[in-house]
Design a protein around this motif. Structure first.
Motif, PDB file in Angstrom:
ATOM      1  N   GLU A  26       2.509   7.643  -2.971  1.00 11.52           N
ATOM      2  CA  GLU A  26       1.115   7.267  -3.200  1.00 11.52           C
ATOM      3  C   GLU A  26       0.709   6.164  -2.226  1.00 11.52           C
ATOM      4  O   GLU A  26       1.483   5.240  -1.961  1.00 11.52           O
ATOM      5  CB  GLU A  26       0.935   6.785  -4.636  1.00 11.52           C
ATOM      6  CG  GLU A  26      -0.510   6.439  -4.967  1.00 11.52           C
ATOM      7  CD  GLU A  26      -0.676   5.977  -6.399  1.00 11.52           C
ATOM      8  OE1 GLU A  26      -1.774   5.531  -6.761  1.00 11.52           O
ATOM      9  OE2 GLU A  26       0.314   6.056  -7.167  1.00 11.52           O
ATOM     10  N   GLN A  68      -2.385   3.377  -0.948  1.00 16.55           N
ATOM     11  CA  GLN A  68      -3.617   2.647  -1.235  1.00 16.55           C
ATOM     12  C   GLN A  68      -4.429   2.554   0.054  1.00 16.55           C
ATOM     13  O   GLN A  68      -4.194   1.709   0.907  1.00 16.55           O
ATOM     14  CB  GLN A  68      -3.305   1.258  -1.773  1.00 16.55           C
ATOM     15  CG  GLN A  68      -2.501   1.264  -3.067  1.00 16.55           C
ATOM     16  CD  GLN A  68      -2.188  -0.141  -3.548  1.00 16.55           C
ATOM     17  OE1 GLN A  68      -2.855  -1.106  -3.184  1.00 16.55           O
ATOM     18  NE2 GLN A  68      -1.154  -0.238  -4.377  1.00 16.55           N
ATOM     19  N   ARG A 104      -8.846   8.246   2.085  1.00 11.02           N
ATOM     20  CA  ARG A 104      -9.812   7.692   1.129  1.00 11.02           C
ATOM     21  C   ARG A 104     -10.840   8.742   0.693  1.00 11.02           C
ATOM     22  O   ARG A 104     -11.211   8.825  -0.487  1.00 11.02           O
ATOM     23  CB  ARG A 104     -10.524   6.491   1.743  1.00 11.02           C
ATOM     24  CG  ARG A 104     -11.549   5.843   0.805  1.00 11.02           C
ATOM     25  CD  ARG A 104     -12.139   4.602   1.430  1.00 11.02           C
ATOM     26  NE  ARG A 104     -13.125   3.998   0.570  1.00 11.02           N
ATOM     27  CZ  ARG A 104     -12.871   3.221  -0.484  1.00 11.02           C
ATOM     28  NH1 ARG A 104     -11.604   2.944  -0.782  1.00 11.02           N
ATOM     29  NH2 ARG A 104     -13.838   2.711  -1.213  1.00 11.02           N
ATOM     30  N   THR A 163       0.808  -1.221   0.000  1.00  8.49           N
ATOM     31  CA  THR A 163       0.000   0.000   0.000  1.00  8.49           C
ATOM     32  C   THR A 163       0.839   1.268   0.000  1.00  8.49           C
ATOM     33  O   THR A 163       0.363   2.340  -0.371  1.00  8.49           O
ATOM     34  CB  THR A 163      -0.921   0.030   1.220  1.00  8.49           C
ATOM     35  OG1 THR A 163      -0.131   0.043   2.426  1.00  8.49           O
ATOM     36  CG2 THR A 163      -1.853  -1.186   1.243  1.00  8.49           C
TER      37      THR A 163
END
Length: 319
Positions: free
Chosen positions: A115, A117, A174, A39
């Motif tokens: 980045e 996830q 998110r 992630t």
């Protein structure tokens, strides 16, 4: 002179719960490390680092318990119980360096964001939180009786807070896309852990230096002995602990009433120390007058006769 000497066995450790927590933590550690790498979440990797220290702390605690079970011998008359304190000290130092590394890595991430996830981060952190809560439940019963278990418990507790922070960060990222939140949470975890690490290390060092246990008030111990009928003064008073819950005391007591026998006075003092202070391992010397070890800094209470006599005559037994 005479001496009273009593012994008590140290409190047992719940090895079964430690082992269960170790298996749970070690199993999930692998998944969390892989998840953090996949992630790209620093917060998740910092949580994985804490999980690694959790597993190490639990393993060290288990080893310390096994070593502490070894019987005392001619070279180590107190046995191996102090391995518990060494384990707690090591865990505190290890946790300190982990926290410092997280702060450093967070600084690097501020310079070069990555980045993240958030979905995978959220799932793994939630599973980690469940593991932490189970481990905390297993260790909670023994944390107040052992610095060794307390060290392991604090490791798991800090990791639980880290998991909550990672979950919050995953949700924020998110729905907002604020990647920098990941580093902020990692910094928060680091600063939250550091003071708890210091507390554990301070308690461990106090035991290693044979300091007075934190739950013992030396002045009140002294007064409780001086209030006993037949006690004139106390000197050469020392209280320390070999390990958690294993407190020892030595002192010299000058008696003042020849109608109270030495054995009776000794038994009364031991009873007071046991009931009021949970001190069962004692060595008490009863004297008619203060011996050569008495000094202005170590003698407590009025003396019925000048201390310069330095007599070592024993307190006579009552007929």
């Amino acid at each position: 002179m005479s001496a009273g000497h009593t012994h008590v066995s140290p409190k047992g450790q719940n090895q079964k719960y430690l082992l269960m927590a170790f298996v749970l933590t070690s199993t999930f550690l692998v998944a969390e490390v892989i998840g953090g790498l996949v992630t790209g979440s620093l917060a998740l990797l910092s949580d994985a680092a804490h999980m690694l220290t959790d597993a190490s702390a639990l393993a060290i605690a288990l080893i310390a318990i096994q070593i502490a079970k070894r019987a005392a011998d001619a070279r180590r008359t107190f046995g191996y119980h102090r391995f518990e304190i060494l384990a707690a000290s090591f865990n505190a130092i290890m946790l300190f360096f982990v926290a410092m590394y997280i702060l450093y890595e967070a600084y690097r991430r501020f310079q070069s964001p990555m980045e993240i996830q958030s979905t995978g981060m959220l799932i793994i952190a939630t599973l980690g939180l469940i593991i932490n809560l189970i481990s905390m439940k297993l260790l909670s019963a023994g944390k107040d009786a052992s610095l060794n278990i307390k060290g392991a418990y604090l490791e798991v507790w800090s990791d639980m807070l880290g998991s909550i922070g990672v979950i919050a960060g995953a949700l924020i990222i998110r729905f907002t896309g604020w990647i920098w939140v990941d580093s902020i949470i990692a910094v928060g975890i680091g600063f939250w852990v550091l003071p708890r690490t210091w507390i554990l290390l301070r308690e461990s060092i106090n035991v290693l230096l044979e300091g007075v246990p934190e739950h013992i008030d030396l002045e009140k111990v002294r007064k409780s002995v001086l209030e006993i009928a037949g006690v004139n003064s106390v000197h050469d008073l020392h209280v320390w602990s070999i390990s958690s819950g294993n407190t020892s005391l030595t002192m010299h007591v000058v008696g003042e009433d020849q109608n109270i026998g030495e054995d009776t006075l000794l038994a009364t003092i031991q009873e007071v120390l046991a009931k009021q202070w949970e001190i069962h391992h004692t060595t008490i010397q009863i004297e008619k007058e203060a011996c050569d070890q008495a000094s202005e800094d170590h003698t407590f209470g009025p003396a019925s006769e000048p201390e310069s006599a330095h007599s070592k005559e024993s307190w006579p037994l009552a007929n």
